[in-house]
Design a protein around this motif. Structure first.
Motif, short mmCIF file in Angstrom:
data_model
loop_
_atom_site.label_atom_id
_atom_site.label_comp_id
_atom_site.label_asym_id
_atom_site.label_seq_id
_atom_site.Cartn_x
_atom_site.Cartn_y
_atom_site.Cartn_z
N ASN A 156 27.00 19.70 -37.72
CA ASN A 156 25.70 19.28 -37.19
C ASN A 156 24.96 18.54 -38.19
N VAL A 157 24.81 18.70 -39.52
CA VAL A 157 24.16 17.90 -40.54
C VAL A 157 24.01 16.70 -40.36
N PRO A 158 25.30 16.19 -40.63
CA PRO A 158 25.37 14.50 -40.73
C PRO A 158 25.02 13.78 -39.57
N ILE A 159 25.45 14.47 -38.51
CA ILE A 159 25.27 13.95 -37.19
C ILE A 159 23.64 13.92 -36.82
N GLY A 160 23.10 15.25 -37.49
CA GLY A 160 21.66 15.13 -36.91
C GLY A 160 20.89 14.31 -37.86
N LEU A 161 21.16 13.99 -39.27
CA LEU A 161 20.41 13.41 -39.98
C LEU A 161 20.77 11.72 -39.75
N ALA A 162 22.00 11.52 -39.28
CA ALA A 162 22.09 10.01 -39.11
C ALA A 162 21.31 9.60 -37.53
N ALA A 163 21.05 10.57 -36.76
CA ALA A 163 20.39 10.40 -35.60
C ALA A 163 18.79 10.45 -35.83
N LEU A 164 18.50 11.23 -36.88
CA LEU A 164 17.08 10.89 -37.22
C LEU A 164 16.71 9.53 -37.94
N VAL A 165 17.53 9.20 -38.53
CA VAL A 165 17.42 7.79 -39.23
C VAL A 165 17.41 6.71 -38.20
N LEU A 166 18.54 6.77 -37.31
CA LEU A 166 18.39 5.72 -36.32
C LEU A 166 17.13 5.73 -35.24
N THR A 167 16.77 7.16 -34.89
CA THR A 167 15.60 7.28 -34.18
C THR A 167 14.40 6.69 -34.67
N THR A 168 14.01 7.00 -36.21
CA THR A 168 12.98 6.20 -36.77
C THR A 168 12.96 4.68 -36.45
N ARG A 169 14.18 4.13 -36.69
CA ARG A 169 14.26 2.87 -36.73
C ARG A 169 14.32 2.22 -35.55
N TYR A 170 14.94 2.88 -34.31
CA TYR A 170 15.07 2.02 -32.99
C TYR A 170 14.70 2.57 -31.74
N VAL A 171 14.23 3.96 -31.87
CA VAL A 171 13.69 4.48 -30.54
C VAL A 171 12.23 4.37 -30.44
N PRO A 172 11.69 3.76 -29.26
CA PRO A 172 10.38 3.42 -29.15
C PRO A 172 9.55 4.86 -28.95
N GLU A 173 8.22 4.58 -29.10
CA GLU A 173 7.55 5.80 -28.92
C GLU A 173 6.98 5.75 -27.72
N SER A 174 6.64 6.90 -27.03
CA SER A 174 6.14 6.90 -25.69
C SER A 174 5.34 8.42 -25.50
N LYS A 175 4.39 8.19 -24.48
CA LYS A 175 3.64 9.52 -24.29
C LYS A 175 3.35 9.52 -22.77
N ALA A 176 3.04 10.74 -22.21
CA ALA A 176 2.58 10.73 -20.75
C ALA A 176 1.10 10.26 -20.56
N PRO A 177 0.89 9.49 -19.72
CA PRO A 177 -0.54 8.94 -19.43
C PRO A 177 -1.65 10.36 -19.36
N ARG A 178 -1.13 11.37 -18.93
CA ARG A 178 -2.26 12.39 -18.89
C ARG A 178 -1.23 13.61 -19.27
N ALA A 179 -1.36 14.06 -20.50
CA ALA A 179 -0.80 15.53 -20.88
C ALA A 179 -1.55 16.54 -20.23
N ARG A 180 -0.78 17.66 -19.65
CA ARG A 180 -1.71 18.88 -19.36
C ARG A 180 -1.76 19.93 -20.37
N ARG A 181 -2.61 20.69 -20.05
CA ARG A 181 -3.00 21.86 -21.27
C ARG A 181 -1.89 22.70 -21.47
N PHE A 182 -1.79 23.20 -22.54
CA PHE A 182 -0.65 24.36 -22.87
C PHE A 182 -0.80 25.40 -22.00
N ASP A 183 0.03 26.12 -21.95
CA ASP A 183 -0.16 27.56 -21.20
C ASP A 183 0.70 28.64 -22.04
#
Length: 503
Positions: free
Chosen positions: A189-216
């Motif tokens: 899991n370690v090399p796959i996870g680290l590779a995905a972490l690097v690629l996420t930082t470089r290529y995955v766009p950020e996004s959020k919900a327009p209205r996040a609800r309160r925690f429960d």
């Protein structure tokens, strides 16, 4: 209720500013998200073949083996919806990266665990990270693939990876255990996870919900208490006694927490689990089907591994290879089921699953130390057929008739039900198969040839078939339509009607 995997384009998800990603970039994002799904799904099943080796190395009782599996599943099941809401609020890319880091770190710690207690604790850390991956990754996919047909293809690939990862887990685990040792199961899991972490930082766009609800927090705590006490009671019951004070108290606490969850979530405006969803027969049926199907899968893998290695004397590699017929049939049937659902609805797939899984359970219930390999392979093929057919219609049935803004919520609850099913399957199958063995200091040993345990799988399969018939007809569709109308016609007390109508 907020969760991550809402279709962002229709539900109003927001992405980072800039040009829409190119086709190649979109599919790279899909590959990154699928890599996280692969290691999380594989981790659900890969450890099973290493259990006999782990037991010998760490001097673990059989109940401890159950906990190495269930500690992971319970934490993920408890936190999936919460992690989805964190992605909506804090940013999906940020939460996804945090999940990859925690999952990789937890995997490394598991490989270094000096004892059973440490291993279980590190599995829980691993699961906290895992809970941040799948729901948030689905939200990233739906936010990246904005065209409906392309999104459907991307989600189809996603669904195929789920079945493939779980099916390949025992085979790959056998190779690693025999070649290196059970600790190598976590290294992968370690090399796959680290590779995905690097690629996420470089290529995955950020996004959020327009209205996040309160925690429960109350709902979150009650979910954890319900699942934790129920599973603990089941796993420890063979040693403590099914009628002991400990077991009875734990069952009572679990029941009280469940009642509190239902009552509390019904009265809360922004609930972790919106109880109105369960007024839809397809949604309720999909939830129950997911629990039954994955309980059968969790119990099957757990007992079958102990049978092949402890009773038949096979190596971990041979045990993993013997599951190849199951894995192969699952991999072949999963996309067939998807196409069948698209053309004829979920009922045919669920009926096939509701026939094949009980048939496999009946064959396995007569299993003994000298059962022929031909009979075993027949049972494995039947199980692969049933499990391969059931996964695709679960999500389809869950979201049937739901408004598009609520489809991701329904899918997330179905995913949570899968994890609950695995945890309960390992606990129930293992405990029913347990018997007290003299000279083991009161610990309960598990007999994987116990017919009673395999008949539970028969019951799970029959339930899938019955629910498939009941929750896919006209009456069921009418209940889904009435439930969908609740999210449009009944405004919450803290927001205007317009906000509900445009969600």
């Amino acid at each position: 209720m907020t969760t991550a995997p809402t279709p962002a384009a229709e539900a109003g998800g927001t992405a980072a500013a800039g040009e829409p990603p190119s086709r190649g970039r979109r599919y790279l994002v899909l590959a990154i998200c699928c890599s996280s799904l692969f290691i999380v799904g594989m981790d659900t099943t890969i450890l099973n073949v290493g259990l006999p080796s782990l037991k010998q190395d760490l001097h673990a009782p059989d109940s401890g083996l159950q906990w190495t599996i269930d500690a992971y599943g319970l934490v993920i099941a408890s936190l999936l919806l919460f992690s989805g809401s964190m992605g909506d609020r804090l940013g999906r890319k940020r939460v996804f990266r945090t999940g990859l880091a925690l999952f990789s770190a937890g995997s490394l710690l598991c490989s270094l665990a000096p004892g059973l207690g440490w291993l279980i604790a590190f599995r829980m850390i691993q699961a906290v990270g895992g809970s941040m991956l799948n729901p948030v990754a689905m939200a990233i996919i739906t936010n990246t693939f904005t065209e409906r047909r392309e999104r459907a293809r991307a989600i189809g690939v996603w669904g195929g990876v789920i079945g493939l990862s779980m099916a390949l887990g025992p085979v790959l685990g056998g190779l690693l255990v025999d070649g290196v040792g059970w600790r190598a199961i976590f290294w992968i899991n370690v090399p796959i996870g680290l590779a995905a972490l690097v690629l996420t930082t470089r290529y995955v766009p950020e996004s959020k919900a327009p209205r996040a609800r309160r925690f429960d927090p109350l709902g979150q705590a009650l979910v954890a208490v319900t699942l934790g006490t129920l599973t603990y009671a089941i796993i420890e019951a063979p040693a403590a006694g099914w009628t002991s004070a400990q077991t009875i108290v734990l069952f009572v606490v679990a029941a009280a927490a469940l009642v509190g969850l239902i009552v509390g979530e019904t009265r809360r405006d922004e609930a972790l689990l919106d109880m109105r969803f369960f007024r839809s027969a397809p949604f309720s049926g999909a939830t129950a089907i997911a629990v039954c199907a994955f309980a059968a899968m969790g119990g099957f893998l757990f007992l079958n591994t102990l049978y092949l290695q402890n009773v038949r004397g096979y190596s971990a590699l041979h045990a993993g290879l013997l599951t190849l017929p199951m894995a192969g049939v699952t991999a072949v049937c999963a996309p067939i089921s998807g196409r069948l659902v698209a053309s004829h609805g979920p009922r045919p797939s669920l009926i096939i699953a509701g026939t094949a899984l009980p048939a496999s359970g009946v064959v396995l219930s007569f299993m003994g130390p000298h059962t022929s390999l031909a009979v075993l392979v027949c049972a494995y093929v039947l199980f692969g057929l049933g499990f391969g057919m059931v996964n695709a219609p679960i999500t389809n049935t869950a979201v049937s008739g739901m408004p598009i803004a609520q489809a991701g919520v329904a899918a997330a609850v179905a995913s949570t039900s899968r994890q609950i099913g695995i945890a309960l399957g390992v606990a129930i199958f293992g405990s029913v198969a347990a018997s007290h063995v003299a000279g083991q200091d009161g610990h309960a040993a598990i007999d994987p040839t116990s017919g009673a345990a395999w008949w539970i799988m028969v019951g799970c399969g029959v339930a899938i078939g019955i629910l498939g018939l009941l929750t896919t007809g006209r009456w069921a569709r009418d209940t889904a339509a009435r439930t969908a109308a609740l999210f449009v016609t009944q405004p919450r007390r803290d927001e205007p009607d317009v906000a509900l109508a445009t969600r």
